[in-house]
Structure formats: C-alpha cells, structure tokens
Design a protein around this motif. Structure first.
Motif, PDB file in Angstrom:
ATOM      1  N   HIS A 177     -17.103  24.759 -19.112  1.00 48.33           N
ATOM      2  CA  HIS A 177     -17.309  23.282 -19.803  1.00 48.33           C
ATOM      3  C   HIS A 177     -18.834  22.780 -20.072  1.00 48.33           C
ATOM      4  N   GLN A 178     -19.794  24.209 -20.133  1.00 48.69           N
ATOM      5  CA  GLN A 178     -21.007  24.255 -20.390  1.00 48.69           C
ATOM      6  C   GLN A 178     -21.385  24.776 -21.562  1.00 48.69           C
ATOM      7  N   THR A 181     -27.600  23.909 -16.275  1.00 50.74           N
ATOM      8  CA  THR A 181     -27.084  22.951 -17.264  1.00 50.74           C
ATOM      9  C   THR A 181     -26.466  23.875 -18.803  1.00 50.74           C
ATOM     10  N   HIS A 182     -27.119  24.984 -18.835  1.00 54.37           N
ATOM     11  CA  HIS A 182     -27.138  25.646 -20.103  1.00 54.37           C
ATOM     12  C   HIS A 182     -27.166  27.174 -19.700  1.00 54.37           C
ATOM     13  N   ALA A 185     -18.631  28.750 -16.796  1.00 58.66           N
ATOM     14  CA  ALA A 185     -19.425  27.989 -17.551  1.00 58.66           C
ATOM     15  C   ALA A 185     -18.512  27.365 -18.631  1.00 58.66           C
TER      16      ALA A 185
END
Length: 296
Positions: free
Chosen positions: A131-132, A104-105, A129
């Motif tokens: 959109h993260q 997620t990150h 990544a």
C-alpha cells in the motif's frame, strides 16, 4: 553549491515548461517544514561488488529533497559503517530495513542481482509495500521477467508501481528483442504499462512515460552524457524523492525524467559533458536547477 551558467532565455523556457507540465516542482517550502514533511525513502539493492548503485540512488534522492533516506544492502553485513562523503545516508542490510515501519516510499533493484536472496528480498518488499509507493528498476525488473508470477503482486496494488526499464530490460519483460522495443518505443511502453499494471518509464533517447488510461509523454530533455554508469540509479532516486515530497505520481515521474535530462543539458552547457559526464554530477545539477527555477 556549484554555480552553473544558465541564460535568461533558457531559464524562462524551462520555467514555462515546468509551470505547464509539472508545477509541483516549483512549490516553495513552508517556514514550518521539517524532515518528516518530505517522506522517508528506503532504497534496496547493491549486492556484493555493486555497493555504489544504491549510494548513487540514495544520494540523488537526498540532494533532491526527500526528508530522510535509508539504504538497504542485499548483503549479509554492511560493506562499510557509513558513507564518509554523505553521512546523512542511513545504512542497513536489506533484511533489517524491510522490518522498519517508518519508510513511506520504496525503490528496489539497483545493483541487487538476481539470485535466490535477491528474489526473496523482492517478494518480501512486494508484500511489505503493498500500500506504499514503490519503484522497480534494474535487477528488480530482471527478476520480474524471470519470474512472471511476481506480476500478480503488481496487479493487486492499490497504488500502481513505477517501472523504469532501459530497452534491454523492457525486451526481457515483453519477451522480445531490444531491436523490437526500439522499433516502436511508444507501443512498447504502453504494452508494459498494461501488462504490469504500472506507470512505466522506458528510458533512452526521448524517454517515454506511459500509464494505464493516461496519455503518453515523450520527454525532450537530455543528451548523450546520460549514457553513463549509474545514470539510471540517479533517476530512480530522483523519482522516489519527488514522490516522497508529496508531488502527485504523474508529475513526480515526468518531472524527475525531465529534470534528470535538463540537469545533463545544464552540465553540457557548462562544459561538464556530454563526454565524461559522471552520474553523481547529474543529481547535484538537478538540485541547483530546481532551486533556481523555484526562485525565478
């Protein structure tokens, strides 16, 4: 958990500061929390000979509250099967980690190197990544300065990236000297934020946090004990961890910078530094301090 001495007056001062500036640090966890509630952080870096860099960052992220933690080593094979002192850390090569769908990150750069393999990993991550939440530190910043076209990936992001340069890295990113950075740190931080469309932490004495269309923040916590190998890796892990716990980016970044410095101050008050302070000690002191503040 180590118990540190902390005066009531200083605790009250720090508690007030958190309430006013980053209340997200003080939120208690609900009884139905589970590891999925607090994100899965992936940290990529550590070429051969630098394996400790992402271990420090990952340990800092984990002990400061993220749910799960993956380390991606920029090596052909894992340098070791597991971290004996911290078996909770999950290990993979960078190429394998980049294929996972549950991260997620992301954070990247600690000990990564700047060779072709590192460049390829960074380009892939910038795409994966897009959109993260993404933090770039150390060699990821050096690659950004070597290959300015990489900034196009940053300008295309929906979520601004986070850059955490020390003065020499900032100088490379702005094509100037370290002395010029230090002569006007506020202006340099703003220029970095605008040039790279990112939230920036210009590290050093009174670290400066800048972001497009936001007021500058000048951090007041910390001491010379932070001038130790791995301190920046620990900060990267802490920022990523707070983001993964759902704290808004402005609070997570400023809060992690403050907590990182306050942990060093707490250690110094307990005669663990500033001389000889080790970066791994910062992470555990920060964990102690945050839990004390939440309970106060």
């Amino acid at each position: 958990m180590t118990i540190y001495e902390l005066s009531d007056n200083l605790l009250e001062e720090w508690l007030t500061h958190c309430h006013q500036n980053f209340p997200g640090l003080l939120l208690e966890r609900t009884l139905d929390s589970h590891k999925g509630s607090f994100g899965t952080v992936g940290i990529i870096g550590s070429t051969e000979g630098m394996s400790g860099a992402i271990v420090l960052a990952g340990t800092a992220a984990l002990v400061n509250g993220c749910g799960k933690l993956w380390l991606g080593f920029c090596q052909d094979k894992l340098p070791l099967p597991f971290i004996s002192e911290r078996p909770e850390l999950m290990l993979a090569t960078a190429d394998v980690l980049l294929k996972r769908k549950d991260i997620t990150h992301w954070a990247v750069g600690c000990g990564m190197g700047t060779d072709q393999a590192a460049y390829d990993v960074l380009v892939t991550l910038l795409q994966v990544a897009k959109h993260q939440p993404l933090l770039l530190d150390a060699d990821a910043l050096n690659l950004l300065s070597l290959y300015p076209e990489l900034s196009e990936h940053l300008s295309a992001r929906l979520i601004p990236a986070i850059l955490t340069p020390h003065p020499a890295e900032a100088a490379r990113l702005l094509a100037c000297s370290t002395d010029e950075i230090q002569a006007n740190r506020e202006e340099a931080a703003l220029e970095l934020a605008e040039k790279y469309f990112s939230r920036v932490v210009l590290k050093g004495h009174q670290s400066i946090i800048a972001a497009p269309d936001e007021a500058l923040i000048i951090n007041q916590s910390g001491n010379p004990g932070l001038a130790t190998a791995g301190s920046g890796d620990v900060l990267s892990g802490m920022i990523s961890s707070l983001l993964a716990q759902g704290i808004a980016a402005d609070e997570a970044v400023a809060g992690a910078v403050w907590l990182h410095g306050a942990a060093a101050d707490l250690l110094a008050l307990n005669q663990i530094g500033p001389i000889g302070l080790c970066s791994g000690e910062i992470a555990t002191a920060a964990r102690f301090l945050r839990n004390v503040l939440i309970a106060a």
